[in-house]
Design an enzyme around this catalytic site. Structure first.
Site, short mmCIF file in Angstrom:
data_model
loop_
_atom_site.label_atom_id
_atom_site.label_comp_id
_atom_site.label_asym_id
_atom_site.label_seq_id
_atom_site.Cartn_x
_atom_site.Cartn_y
_atom_site.Cartn_z
N CYS A 1 -23.94 7.98 -16.25
CA CYS A 1 -24.40 9.56 -16.37
C CYS A 1 -26.32 9.28 -16.24
O CYS A 1 -27.23 8.40 -16.80
CB CYS A 1 -24.58 10.60 -17.23
SG CYS A 1 -22.62 10.42 -16.90
N ASN B 1 -27.95 10.83 -12.17
CA ASN B 1 -26.79 9.99 -11.94
C ASN B 1 -26.54 9.36 -10.99
O ASN B 1 -27.21 9.58 -9.70
CB ASN B 1 -25.60 11.26 -12.35
CG ASN B 1 -25.58 12.31 -11.57
OD1 ASN B 1 -26.94 12.90 -10.90
ND2 ASN B 1 -24.86 12.33 -11.34
N CYS C 1 -22.21 8.95 -23.68
CA CYS C 1 -22.95 9.64 -23.46
C CYS C 1 -24.24 9.74 -24.88
O CYS C 1 -24.39 9.02 -25.66
CB CYS C 1 -24.09 10.49 -22.79
SG CYS C 1 -23.99 10.22 -20.46
N GLU D 1 -28.00 10.98 -18.27
CA GLU D 1 -29.40 10.73 -19.61
C GLU D 1 -28.81 9.42 -19.90
O GLU D 1 -29.73 8.52 -20.91
CB GLU D 1 -28.47 11.77 -20.13
CG GLU D 1 -27.42 11.60 -21.07
CD GLU D 1 -26.52 12.43 -19.91
OE1 GLU D 1 -26.41 12.14 -18.70
OE2 GLU D 1 -25.39 13.28 -20.72
N CYS E 1 -21.17 13.64 -21.88
CA CYS E 1 -19.59 12.85 -21.95
C CYS E 1 -19.88 12.58 -22.72
O CYS E 1 -21.23 11.84 -23.74
CB CYS E 1 -19.49 12.56 -21.06
SG CYS E 1 -20.09 11.28 -20.33
N GLU F 1 -24.30 7.63 -9.00
CA GLU F 1 -22.67 6.73 -8.69
C GLU F 1 -22.63 5.68 -7.79
O GLU F 1 -23.26 5.02 -7.44
CB GLU F 1 -21.83 8.69 -8.63
CG GLU F 1 -22.31 9.50 -9.56
CD GLU F 1 -21.92 11.11 -8.79
OE1 GLU F 1 -21.00 10.93 -7.35
OE2 GLU F 1 -20.78 11.66 -9.12
#
Ligand code: THU
Length: 155
Positions: free
Chosen positions: A72, A61, A111, A74, A108, A63
């Protein structure tokens, strides 16, 4: 009329012991956690995408101070995989969180949308394996079950 959807998934009670999750991949996922850029959430996540040829693409991830601009793990891995190998199918997507308290965290909604469209592109399901620092892991064949009624544009 009422309808019902059924979700099939696998649980691994001790992923460190199962052959279904190769040791070298688990080790790499754990090692990758420290290279996540997660200064705001302090919640590192790593991901490895394995292509059909066996090529591996990693993600963590990433940020950002402008929060929605981060991505994220993935999505970093899957989008990089398709940028580098647009015509090759993904075989497996692994996601690991640094958590050790509860069941493996699930991707999430954004994703799931990206994972699902990637699967539609390749016209075949891939494996999705979720792990954390407990012994438990979850496995899904295909992402459709995780995003019923997913959005697609009309043809
Ligand atoms: N995160 C991921 O990278 N993947 C997931 O599957 C769940 C959440 C990230 C987003 C954010 O950087 C941090 O975890 C906490 O929300």
């Amino acid at each position: 009329m009422e309808h019902q959807l059924t979700l099939h998934y696998r649980t691994y009670e001790n992923w460190r012991e199962t052959l279904a999750i190769p040791k070298r991949i688990a080790e790499q996922l754990e090692a990758l956690l420290i290279s996540a850029y997660a200064p705001y959430s302090r919640y590192p996540v790593s991901s490895i995408v394995v292509m059909e040829s066996g090529t591996m693409i990693v993600g963590t991830n990433q940020e950002n101070a402008a929060f929605p601009s981060g991505l994220c793990a993935e999505r970093v891995a899957v989008l990089a995989a398709k940028a580098a190998h647009p015509d090759e199918a993904i075989q497996t997507v692994y996601i690991m969180t640094g958590e050790s308290e509860r069941e493996p965290a699930a991707p999430c909604g954004s994703c799931r949308q990206v994972l699902h469209e990637t699967e539609l592109r390749q016209k075949r399901p891939f494996e999705l394996i979720l792990l954390n620092k407990t012994n438990k892991a979850l496995g899904f064949t295909g992402t459709q079950g995780l995003l019923p009624f997913s959005f697609t544009l009309p043809k």
